[in-house]
Design a protein around this motif. Structure first.
Motif, PDB file in Angstrom:
ATOM      1  N   GLY A  87     -24.625  -1.142  -5.674  1.00 52.90           N
ATOM      2  CA  GLY A  87     -25.678  -0.556  -6.492  1.00 52.90           C
ATOM      3  C   GLY A  87     -26.456  -1.568  -7.313  1.00 52.90           C
ATOM      4  O   GLY A  87     -27.258  -1.198  -8.160  1.00 52.90           O
ATOM      5  N   LEU A  88     -26.218  -2.864  -7.066  1.00 55.52           N
ATOM      6  CA  LEU A  88     -26.968  -3.898  -7.780  1.00 55.52           C
ATOM      7  C   LEU A  88     -28.230  -4.212  -6.981  1.00 55.52           C
ATOM      8  O   LEU A  88     -28.210  -4.196  -5.770  1.00 55.52           O
ATOM      9  CB  LEU A  88     -26.137  -5.173  -7.930  1.00 55.52           C
ATOM     10  CG  LEU A  88     -24.846  -5.022  -8.718  1.00 55.52           C
ATOM     11  CD1 LEU A  88     -23.992  -6.267  -8.555  1.00 55.52           C
ATOM     12  CD2 LEU A  88     -25.161  -4.781 -10.186  1.00 55.52           C
ATOM     13  N   ASP A  89     -29.297  -4.488  -7.660  1.00 51.72           N
ATOM     14  CA  ASP A  89     -30.553  -4.754  -6.968  1.00 51.72           C
ATOM     15  C   ASP A  89     -31.299  -5.856  -7.718  1.00 51.72           C
ATOM     16  O   ASP A  89     -32.336  -5.624  -8.308  1.00 51.72           O
ATOM     17  CB  ASP A  89     -31.364  -3.460  -6.893  1.00 51.72           C
ATOM     18  CG  ASP A  89     -32.398  -3.527  -5.782  1.00 51.72           C
ATOM     19  OD1 ASP A  89     -32.434  -4.539  -5.070  1.00 51.72           O
ATOM     20  OD2 ASP A  89     -33.166  -2.569  -5.655  1.00 51.72           O
ATOM     21  N   VAL A  90     -30.724  -7.037  -7.719  1.00 50.52           N
ATOM     22  CA  VAL A  90     -31.277  -8.133  -8.504  1.00 50.52           C
ATOM     23  C   VAL A  90     -32.210  -8.969  -7.632  1.00 50.52           C
ATOM     24  O   VAL A  90     -31.833  -9.346  -6.524  1.00 50.52           O
ATOM     25  CB  VAL A  90     -30.143  -9.043  -9.045  1.00 50.52           C
ATOM     26  CG1 VAL A  90     -30.703 -10.134  -9.923  1.00 50.52           C
ATOM     27  CG2 VAL A  90     -29.120  -8.208  -9.789  1.00 50.52           C
ATOM     28  N   VAL A  91     -33.413  -9.219  -8.109  1.00 43.87           N
ATOM     29  CA  VAL A  91     -34.342 -10.071  -7.363  1.00 43.87           C
ATOM     30  C   VAL A  91     -34.391 -11.448  -8.026  1.00 43.87           C
ATOM     31  O   VAL A  91     -34.828 -11.573  -9.168  1.00 43.87           O
ATOM     32  CB  VAL A  91     -35.764  -9.471  -7.332  1.00 43.87           C
ATOM     33  CG1 VAL A  91     -36.669 -10.333  -6.465  1.00 43.87           C
ATOM     34  CG2 VAL A  91     -35.733  -8.047  -6.814  1.00 43.87           C
ATOM     35  N   GLY A  92     -33.898 -12.456  -7.314  1.00 41.90           N
ATOM     36  CA  GLY A  92     -33.977 -13.831  -7.817  1.00 41.90           C
ATOM     37  C   GLY A  92     -35.154 -14.558  -7.187  1.00 41.90           C
ATOM     38  O   GLY A  92     -36.007 -13.942  -6.548  1.00 41.90           O
ATOM     39  N   GLU A  93     -35.205 -15.862  -7.401  1.00 44.16           N
ATOM     40  CA  GLU A  93     -36.260 -16.675  -6.796  1.00 44.16           C
ATOM     41  C   GLU A  93     -35.630 -17.783  -5.975  1.00 44.16           C
ATOM     42  O   GLU A  93     -34.581 -18.320  -6.340  1.00 44.16           O
ATOM     43  CB  GLU A  93     -37.132 -17.303  -7.892  1.00 44.16           C
ATOM     44  CG  GLU A  93     -38.049 -16.300  -8.555  1.00 44.16           C
ATOM     45  CD  GLU A  93     -39.005 -16.960  -9.536  1.00 44.16           C
ATOM     46  OE1 GLU A  93     -38.783 -18.142  -9.900  1.00 44.16           O
ATOM     47  OE2 GLU A  93     -39.966 -16.286  -9.940  1.00 44.16           O
ATOM     48  N   LEU A  94     -36.279 -18.152  -4.888  1.00 40.43           N
ATOM     49  CA  LEU A  94     -35.788 -19.259  -4.075  1.00 40.43           C
ATOM     50  C   LEU A  94     -36.216 -20.584  -4.712  1.00 40.43           C
ATOM     51  O   LEU A  94     -37.253 -20.654  -5.359  1.00 40.43           O
ATOM     52  CB  LEU A  94     -36.354 -19.184  -2.658  1.00 40.43           C
ATOM     53  CG  LEU A  94     -36.041 -17.918  -1.864  1.00 40.43           C
ATOM     54  CD1 LEU A  94     -36.497 -18.092  -0.421  1.00 40.43           C
ATOM     55  CD2 LEU A  94     -34.561 -17.581  -1.890  1.00 40.43           C
ATOM     56  N   PRO A  95     -35.399 -21.633  -4.496  1.00 39.19           N
ATOM     57  CA  PRO A  95     -35.772 -22.943  -5.042  1.00 39.19           C
ATOM     58  C   PRO A  95     -37.022 -23.506  -4.357  1.00 39.19           C
ATOM     59  O   PRO A  95     -37.365 -23.108  -3.249  1.00 39.19           O
ATOM     60  CB  PRO A  95     -34.547 -23.807  -4.736  1.00 39.19           C
ATOM     61  CG  PRO A  95     -33.833 -23.112  -3.627  1.00 39.19           C
ATOM     62  CD  PRO A  95     -34.128 -21.644  -3.773  1.00 39.19           C
ATOM     63  N   LEU A  96     -37.684 -24.438  -5.056  1.00 37.64           N
ATOM     64  CA  LEU A  96     -38.962 -24.971  -4.563  1.00 37.64           C
ATOM     65  C   LEU A  96     -38.830 -26.303  -3.821  1.00 37.64           C
ATOM     66  O   LEU A  96     -39.815 -26.806  -3.291  1.00 37.64           O
ATOM     67  CB  LEU A  96     -39.917 -25.189  -5.751  1.00 37.64           C
ATOM     68  CG  LEU A  96     -40.529 -23.933  -6.375  1.00 37.64           C
ATOM     69  CD1 LEU A  96     -41.232 -24.278  -7.685  1.00 37.64           C
ATOM     70  CD2 LEU A  96     -41.511 -23.271  -5.416  1.00 37.64           C
ATOM     71  N   HIS A  97     -37.611 -26.877  -3.743  1.00 36.28           N
ATOM     72  CA  HIS A  97     -37.551 -28.269  -3.270  1.00 36.28           C
ATOM     73  C   HIS A  97     -38.027 -28.439  -1.830  1.00 36.28           C
ATOM     74  O   HIS A  97     -38.647 -29.421  -1.473  1.00 36.28           O
ATOM     75  CB  HIS A  97     -36.149 -28.869  -3.468  1.00 36.28           C
ATOM     76  CG  HIS A  97     -35.038 -28.040  -2.916  1.00 36.28           C
ATOM     77  ND1 HIS A  97     -34.748 -28.002  -1.583  1.00 36.28           N
ATOM     78  CD2 HIS A  97     -34.165 -27.199  -3.528  1.00 36.28           C
ATOM     79  CE1 HIS A  97     -33.725 -27.181  -1.397  1.00 36.28           C
ATOM     80  NE2 HIS A  97     -33.357 -26.679  -2.558  1.00 36.28           N
ATOM     81  N   ARG A  98     -37.758 -27.422  -0.986  1.00 34.59           N
ATOM     82  CA  ARG A  98     -38.174 -27.557   0.407  1.00 34.59           C
ATOM     83  C   ARG A  98     -39.709 -27.531   0.501  1.00 34.59           C
ATOM     84  O   ARG A  98     -40.319 -28.283   1.264  1.00 34.59           O
ATOM     85  CB  ARG A  98     -37.565 -26.424   1.223  1.00 34.59           C
ATOM     86  CG  ARG A  98     -37.914 -26.488   2.678  1.00 34.59           C
ATOM     87  CD  ARG A  98     -37.032 -25.557   3.496  1.00 34.59           C
ATOM     88  NE  ARG A  98     -37.607 -25.365   4.809  1.00 34.59           N
ATOM     89  CZ  ARG A  98     -38.552 -24.484   5.066  1.00 34.59           C
ATOM     90  NH1 ARG A  98     -39.036 -23.742   4.100  1.00 34.59           N
ATOM     91  NH2 ARG A  98     -39.030 -24.367   6.290  1.00 34.59           N
ATOM     92  N   LEU A  99     -40.337 -26.666  -0.301  1.00 33.54           N
ATOM     93  CA  LEU A  99     -41.799 -26.617  -0.352  1.00 33.54           C
ATOM     94  C   LEU A  99     -42.360 -27.966  -0.795  1.00 33.54           C
ATOM     95  O   LEU A  99     -43.317 -28.482  -0.207  1.00 33.54           O
ATOM     96  CB  LEU A  99     -42.256 -25.520  -1.313  1.00 33.54           C
ATOM     97  CG  LEU A  99     -43.758 -25.504  -1.628  1.00 33.54           C
ATOM     98  CD1 LEU A  99     -44.566 -25.063  -0.406  1.00 33.54           C
ATOM     99  CD2 LEU A  99     -44.064 -24.614  -2.820  1.00 33.54           C
ATOM    100  N   LEU A 100     -41.747 -28.557  -1.836  1.00 36.56           N
ATOM    101  CA  LEU A 100     -42.254 -29.837  -2.355  1.00 36.56           C
ATOM    102  C   LEU A 100     -42.196 -30.919  -1.278  1.00 36.56           C
ATOM    103  O   LEU A 100     -43.140 -31.704  -1.126  1.00 36.56           O
ATOM    104  CB  LEU A 100     -41.446 -30.250  -3.593  1.00 36.56           C
ATOM    105  CG  LEU A 100     -41.677 -29.359  -4.821  1.00 36.56           C
ATOM    106  CD1 LEU A 100     -40.661 -29.664  -5.915  1.00 36.56           C
ATOM    107  CD2 LEU A 100     -43.096 -29.539  -5.349  1.00 36.56           C
TER     108      LEU A 100
END
Ligand SMILES: [Zn+2]
Length: 264
Positions: A87-100
């Motif tokens: 029942g958890l629905d947490v939205v996190g963020e992906l790291p940016l290092h691959r984009l950089l």
């Protein structure tokens, strides 16, 4: 459906789609996809990598376990499925290092962000299904933006206004792919930047931005500002948390985009 049951699980290299939304490109894939709970899809080119069937994981490519990002993807599938069952629905963020790393390869350094006043925007770790867009493609948005969009679209409809989604979430890889194809055709980065947002800097990466149009109106044209749908949005979108990001003469030097609305 106000509480969308479908989610897209996002990892740096691989997206995990719920079964039933992707179309097959060959007959054996069609049979597997029809029965799948989830489908693993490579973000860079959209290739289907594996289907999770009731009896286990069906490999759709050779050497699946050597695929870049496969460990992250399988870990995310397991942990997010577990969270959702709890029942958890947490939205996190992906790291940016691959984009950089990839921006550096393209020769797009931080000078671009400084010059435009734009910031790099991370992708969310999950996206919510927000119905289908004008082209009958699944529309993915950040969970909060998805709920707000569906409410706003229904409210407009009650006022006899049809709002159509043109484009929601777009991955870094999607935007990088546009750049790579144009560079391969001989265009320079500066030329491409006059037409396309730099990968990593688009609000669409966050899943909170939405391009909107209405019946018989072309997508992403300034003429949208002359429609009753635009008048309705101007009067009402704020109540649903949507703001027009790029009004005329905005400080980012981005062309006027009356169709582009972002959920705060
Ligand atoms: Zn947009």
């Amino acid at each position: 459906m106000p509480f969308a049951p479908h989610i897209l699980i996002n990892t740096p290299e691989i997206e995990i789609w719920p079964g039933g939304l992707l179309r097959a490109r060959s007959n054996p894939d069609a049979r597997a996809l029809a029965r799948s709970r989830h489908v693993l899809r490579r973000k860079r080119d959209g290739k289907y990598l594996a289907a999770e069937l009731p009896e286990g994981l069906l490999h759709l490519v050779q050497r699946l376990m050597h695929e870049p990002g496969i460990d992250d993807a399988l870990d995310a599938l397991e942990s997010i499925s577990m969270q959702r069952r709890a029942g958890l629905d947490v939205v996190g963020e992906l790291p940016l290092h691959r984009l950089l790393d990839r921006l550096e390869q393209l020769g797009l350094d931080e000078g671009y962000g400084e010059g435009s006043g734009l910031e790099l925007i991370a992708e969310p770790s999950t996206l919510a299904f927000a119905g289908f867009d004008r082209y009958r493609r699944p529309l993915w948005l950040h969970r909060h933006a998805s709920r707000a969009w569906l409410h706003m679209r229904d409210a407009a409809h009650r006022d006899d206004i049809v709002l159509e989604a043109i484009s929601g979430y777009r991955s870094h890889d999607y935007q990088l792919g546009i750049f790579e194809r144009k560079l391969a055709r001989g265009q320079s980065v500066d030329e491409i930047l006059t037409v396309n947002a730099a990968p990593g800097y688009s609000e669409h990466h966050s899943g909170r931005a939405l391009d909107i149009s209405t019946l018989e109106e072309p997508a992403a044209e300034e003429s949208f500002e002359k429609t009753t749908a635009f008048d309705w949005l101007t009067a009402n979108a704020g109540a649903y948390g949507f703001v027009m990001s790029y009004p005329r003469d905005n400080p980012h030097g981005i062309v006027y985009e009356p169709w582009h609305w972002c959920h705060g």
